[in-house]
Scaffold this motif. Structure first.
Motif, mmCIF file in Angstrom:
data_model
loop_
_atom_site.group_PDB
_atom_site.id
_atom_site.type_symbol
_atom_site.label_atom_id
_atom_site.label_comp_id
_atom_site.label_asym_id
_atom_site.label_seq_id
_atom_site.Cartn_x
_atom_site.Cartn_y
_atom_site.Cartn_z
ATOM 1 N N ILE A 230 0.828 -1.385 0.030
ATOM 2 C CA ILE A 230 0.169 -0.085 -0.031
ATOM 3 C C ILE A 230 1.010 1.158 0.221
ATOM 4 O O ILE A 230 0.124 2.626 -1.167
ATOM 5 C CB ILE A 230 -1.311 0.238 1.157
ATOM 6 N N HIS A 231 2.020 0.956 0.687
ATOM 7 C CA HIS A 231 2.588 2.043 0.415
ATOM 8 C C HIS A 231 3.613 2.498 -0.198
ATOM 9 O O HIS A 231 3.987 3.653 -0.800
ATOM 10 C CB HIS A 231 3.801 2.140 2.024
ATOM 11 N N CYS A 234 1.237 4.555 -2.607
ATOM 12 C CA CYS A 234 -0.030 5.352 -1.727
ATOM 13 C C CYS A 234 0.465 6.714 -2.818
ATOM 14 O O CYS A 234 1.441 7.191 -2.760
ATOM 15 C CB CYS A 234 0.395 5.228 -0.249
ATOM 16 N N ARG A 236 0.269 9.485 -0.702
ATOM 17 C CA ARG A 236 0.708 10.703 -0.369
ATOM 18 C C ARG A 236 2.267 10.443 0.332
ATOM 19 O O ARG A 236 2.774 10.904 1.176
ATOM 20 C CB ARG A 236 0.144 10.465 1.211
ATOM 21 N N ARG A 237 3.127 8.864 -0.257
ATOM 22 C CA ARG A 237 4.229 9.048 0.147
ATOM 23 C C ARG A 237 5.111 9.555 -0.732
ATOM 24 O O ARG A 237 6.076 10.044 0.323
ATOM 25 C CB ARG A 237 4.845 7.759 -1.490
ATOM 26 N N TYR A 240 5.489 11.842 2.420
ATOM 27 C CA TYR A 240 6.265 10.523 3.801
ATOM 28 C C TYR A 240 8.037 10.995 3.458
ATOM 29 O O TYR A 240 9.119 11.101 4.615
ATOM 30 C CB TYR A 240 5.804 8.913 3.714
ATOM 31 N N CYS A 259 1.312 13.052 4.757
ATOM 32 C CA CYS A 259 0.775 11.249 5.582
ATOM 33 C C CYS A 259 0.483 11.077 6.834
ATOM 34 O O CYS A 259 0.703 11.658 6.901
ATOM 35 C CB CYS A 259 2.927 10.930 5.445
ATOM 36 N N LEU A 260 -0.092 9.741 6.517
ATOM 37 C CA LEU A 260 -0.916 9.087 8.249
ATOM 38 C C LEU A 260 0.178 8.405 8.726
ATOM 39 O O LEU A 260 -0.863 8.000 9.821
ATOM 40 C CB LEU A 260 -2.324 9.034 7.381
ATOM 41 N N TYR A 261 1.723 8.933 8.974
ATOM 42 C CA TYR A 261 1.999 7.854 9.415
ATOM 43 C C TYR A 261 1.891 7.886 11.028
ATOM 44 O O TYR A 261 1.929 7.093 11.750
ATOM 45 C CB TYR A 261 3.517 7.461 8.800
ATOM 46 N N CYS A 265 -0.826 5.043 10.401
ATOM 47 C CA CYS A 265 -1.068 3.835 8.973
ATOM 48 C C CYS A 265 -0.447 3.079 9.051
ATOM 49 O O CYS A 265 0.937 3.026 8.769
ATOM 50 C CB CYS A 265 -1.143 5.374 7.822
ATOM 51 N N GLY A 267 -0.276 0.665 6.452
ATOM 52 C CA GLY A 267 0.496 0.970 5.057
ATOM 53 C C GLY A 267 1.853 0.285 4.214
ATOM 54 O O GLY A 267 1.928 -0.161 3.652
ATOM 55 N N PRO A 268 2.703 0.854 5.499
ATOM 56 C CA PRO A 268 4.145 0.057 4.967
ATOM 57 C C PRO A 268 4.181 -0.999 5.178
ATOM 58 O O PRO A 268 5.268 -1.636 4.920
ATOM 59 C CB PRO A 268 4.773 0.963 6.157
ATOM 60 N N ILE A 287 -6.668 5.653 2.245
ATOM 61 C CA ILE A 287 -6.452 6.629 2.962
ATOM 62 C C ILE A 287 -6.636 7.455 1.643
ATOM 63 O O ILE A 287 -6.077 9.049 2.671
ATOM 64 C CB ILE A 287 -4.826 6.509 2.008
HETATM 65 S S1 SF4 Z 1 2.009 5.627 5.732
HETATM 66 FE FE1 SF4 Z 1 0.527 5.468 5.044
HETATM 67 S S2 SF4 Z 1 -0.239 7.403 4.253
HETATM 68 FE FE2 SF4 Z 1 1.688 7.680 4.891
HETATM 69 S S3 SF4 Z 1 2.702 6.818 2.441
HETATM 70 FE FE3 SF4 Z 1 2.658 5.175 3.645
HETATM 71 S S4 SF4 Z 1 0.893 4.228 3.340
HETATM 72 FE FE4 SF4 Z 1 0.929 6.888 2.476
#
Ligand code: SF4
Lengths: 365, 220
Positions: A230-231, A234, A236-237, A240, A259-261, A265, A267-268, A287
C-alpha cells in the motif's frame, strides 16, 4: 450440470452485452497481471464454462465479506459473475433454511464430488465447538466434511484466511484460520476486512479459465492482488519522504493531505490492491478519505498495536518488562556494589602499614 | 512462522525483553560504579567542583586549544561525524520520536526527513571509514580486540537497516523493519555488557575528573 446454462448465457439473461463481457475479461486479465493476449482466452473459457458448484460456509464472521461481495455496486459484472456461479449453499443468501438447507449442501457435495469450490468466511472456534454451530453441527466438523471432497478452498476475508478479529488477543474462542485445519487441499486466501470484491471474481475467473489457482504469495494470497505494498502505491508517499506528517485528523497537515504515518497508518506493512483497485466502484480507498490504513489484509492486524499508534511504536506495553529489569538490576547492582565496597574496606584494613622499624630492619640486613 | 509474526514479536514482547535487559544491565553497571565510593579527600577543598565538572565535560569534547590538528585527525573528524550523525538520526527522525512518545510520553519536533537522511549517510560513511582505518593502521589494529568489531557491527546494523527500511531498498518493508528493530534490540541487550556503556560513563568520568580538579583549584 450438463443442462446448466453456460456462464455467458446466464450473463446474457442478465442483460450483459458481449462487448461488456469482453471488457470485463480484458480488465480481469490486466488486474491479474496476465498478458493482454490472455483476455480472449479468458472470454472463451468463461463463455463455455458451466456454472461451477460453490458451497459457501460462514463460520465466526460478521457477514461483512458477503455484503462486500454481493452489494459491491449494482449491477457490476463482478456481481453478476457471482450470480452466475451455482451457489448451492450459503446460509445468508439461500432461500432454504433448516434441514432443507443442509440437504441442499449434501446434495451438492454428492453431485459435484471432487469438483465443487468451497468458499469459507469466518474463523473456526477450537476452544469449544459450541461457540459456533450450524444446524447443530460444529464449524470444525462441517469444514472438515465439506473440505474433504472440494476441488479447492477459497478463504474469503481475514477471519477465514488468518483468524481475523475472533483470533485477536486473548482469542477466547480459540479461533483459527482455515489453513490451520485443512492442510491437504489447495487453499487461496482472499484476505481483507472485507476483501475487495473484484479479487474474488478474479480468482473465480482464473479458476474457470485455467482450472488452476493463480500464483500465491507466502501467505497464500493471489500475488496479482496482494503483490503490491500500500505504502509503495500510496499517493501520499512524497509527503512521507519529505517527513510531512499530519499530527491529528483536523490539523493543517491533514487538510493538505500529508502522510498519515503518525496517525497510525499501517500501509508500509500492508499488501493489498486498495491503492490501485480502490473501493466503491473505484471512488477511493481509506487513505484517500483521510484515514490511515489498518492493515486489514495482514495476519494479526487487530493486534498490531492500536490503529492510531505509529508503526514504529511498541505493539504492547513494555512498561512492566522495563520496570522489572530496572528493579532487578538495581538490586543486583546494589548487592554487588556493597560487596565490592566491603572488599575494599577489608583490603584496606588488612593492609599492613610499613613502620619505621620495618624500614630499619631492612637497612640493617 | 512468517515474517508478519516475527515483526509482531519484535515490536512487542521482544522489545520489552530488550528494554528490560538493557535497564537491568545499566542499573548494575552504574550502581557498581557509584557505590564503590572514593577515597576521602583530606585536603581543604577550594570549590565544590560541580561547575568545574560540567566545564570539563564540555572542554574535553572540544579540540584542545581550538586546534584539531593536535588530535589524531582521522579519528577526530570521522569520529565526530559519526557520533553527531548517529545522534541526529536517533533523536530527530519522526518515527523515532514516536517511540519516545509511546515509551516515555516525551516528544519534540522532528527534522525533515531529507535532513536526517544526509546525517544517516554521513554516519554510515564515517563508520566505514573508521573501520577501514582500524583495519589498516598497524597501531590501531594492534590495539583492537574482537569486542571492538562487535560493537562496530552492533552500531552499524541499525543505521544501515534503518536507512534501507526508510527507502524500501532490497527487501520488503516488513523484513527491513523487523531487521531494523531487531538489530536495535540486540544493541540494547549487549549495550550494558560492552564498551558501548561509554555513552554513559564518558560523561560521568569527565565530570568526575573536572570536579576533582576544581576541588584542588586546578584546571583540567
Ligand atoms: S504511511 Fe500510509 S499515508 Fe503515509 S505514505 Fe505510507 S501508506 Fe501513505
Amino acid at each position: 450440470m450438463k443442462n446448466d446454462p453456460s456462464l455467458l448465457e446466464v450473463l446474457r439473461q442478465q442483460g450483459v452485452s458481449r462487448r461488456g463481457f469482453l471488457k470485463f475479461c480484458a480488465a480481469t486479465a490486466s488486474l491479474m497481471a496476465l498478458p493482454p493476449g490472455m483476455a480472449p482466452v479468458i472470454a472463451k473459457a468463461l463463455e463455455q464454462a458451466h456454472r461451477p458448484s460453490v458451497i459457501w460456509l460462514s463460520f465466526q464472521e460478521c457477514t461483512g465479506c458477503t455484503e462486500s461481495l454481493t452489494r459491491s455496486h449494482a449491477p457490476t459484472i463482478e456481481g453478476l459473475i457471482f450470480d452466475a456461479i451455482s451457489l448451492d449453499y450459503h446460509h445468508t443468501l439461500q432461500a432454504a433454511s433448516g434441514s432443507a438447507a443442509e440437504e441442499a449442501r449434501m446434495a451438492a457435495m454428492k453431485a459435484n464430488k471432487g469438483e465443487y469450490l468451497l468458499v469459507v468466511d469466518g474463523s473456526i472456534p477450537t476452544a469449544d465447538p459450541g461457540y459456533s454451530t450450524i444446524a447443530g453441527i460444529s464449524n470444525l466438523e462441517m469444514l472438515r466434511e465439506v473440505a474433504a471432497d472440494a476441488a479447492a478452498i477459497i478463504a474469503v476475508g481475514t477471519c477465514a484466511a488468518f483468524g481475523g478479529l475472533p483470533h485477536a488477543k486473548p482469542n477466547p474462542t480459540g479461533a483459527v484460520a482455515v489453513s490451520d485445519i485443512i492442510t491437504d487441499k489447495p487453499i487461496i486466501n482472499v484476505s481483507g476486512c472485507p476483501p475487495i470484491p473484484v479479487v474474488i471474481t478474479g480468482v473465480l475467473a482464473h479458476f474457470l479459465t485455467f482450472g488452476t489457482l493463480p500464483k500465491l504469495d507466502h501467505l497464500g494470497r493471489p500475488l496479482a492482488f496482494y503483490g503490491n505494498n500500500i505504502h509503495d502505491r500510496c499517493y501520499r508517499r512524497p509527503f512521507y519522504e519529505r517527513g510531512q506528517f499530519a499530527e491529528s485528523f483536523d490539523d493543517e497537515g491533514a487538510k493538505k493531505g500529508w502522510c498519515l504515518y503518525k496517525l497510525g497508518c499501517k500501509g508500509p506493512v500492508t499488501y493489498n490492491a486498495c491503492a490501485t483497485t480502490k473501493w466503491n466502484n473505484g471512488t477511493s480507498f481509506p487513505i484517500e478519505s483521510g484515514h490511515g490504513c489498518l492493515g486489514c489484509s495482514e495476519p494479526n492486524f487487530w493486534d498490531l498495536g492500536g490503529f492510531y499508534n505509529a508503526l514504529s511504536e511498541p505493539s504492547v506495553n513494555t512498561g512492566n518488562a522495563a520496570a522489572f529489569g530496572l528493579v532487578a538490576g538495581a538490586a543486583v547492582g546494589a548487592a554487588s556494589g556493597i560487596m565490592a565496597r566491603k572488599e575494599k574496606d577489608n583490603t584496606s584494613h588488612a593492609h599492613q602499614k610499613v613502620t619505621v622499624n620495618d624500614l630499619k630492619r631492612g637497612e640493617s640486613q | 512462522m512468517n515474517i508478519e509474526a516475527v515483526l509482531l514479536w519484535i515490536r512487542g514482547p521482544g522489545l520489552g525483553l530488550a528494554l528490560g535487559i538493557f535497564l537491568f544491565g545499566m542499573a548494575i553497571k552504574l550502581l557498581e560504579i557509584f557505590l564503590l565510593g572514593r577515597k576521602k579527600n583530606l585536603a581543604a577543598v577550594r570549590s565544590s567542583g560541580v561547575a568545574a565538572g560540567f566545564r570539563t565535560i564540555l572542554s574535553r569534547s572540544l579540540p584542545p586549544d581550538g586546534n584539531i590538528l593536535r588530535r589524531p585527525r582521522f579519528t577526530f573528524i570521522f569520529g565526530y561525524a559519526f557520533h553527531i550523525g548517529l545522534f541526529v538520526v536517533m533523536f530527530f527522525l519522526a518515527p523515532h520520536i514516536e517511540v519516545s512518545h509511546a515509551l516515555l510520553g516525551l516528544s519534540w519536533p522532528a527534522l525533515p526527513t531529507p535532513v536526517v537522511d544526509v546525517f544517516t549517510i554521513i554516519s554510515i560513511i564515517a563508520m566505514m571509514a573508521l573501520l577501514w582505518h582500524r583495519l589498516t593502521s598497524p597501531l590501531l589494529k594492534y590495539l583492537t580486540t574482537p569486542q571492538d568489531y562487535l560493537v562496530w557491527a552492533l552500531t552499524f546494523a541499525p543505521l544501515l537497516s534503518g536507512y534501507m527500511a526508510y527507502h524500501h531498498l532490497l527487501l520488503p518493508y516488513t523484513w527491513l523493519l523487523s531487521i531494523h528493530i531487531g538489530s536495535v534490540e540486540l544493541l540494547l541487550i549487549l549495550f550494558p555488557f560492552t564498551k558501548l556503556t561509554h555513552a554513559f560513563t564518558l560523561f560521568i568520568a569527565r565530570w568526575y575528573t573536572g570536579m576533582m580538579a576544581g576541588q584542588k583549584g586546578v584546571q583540567s
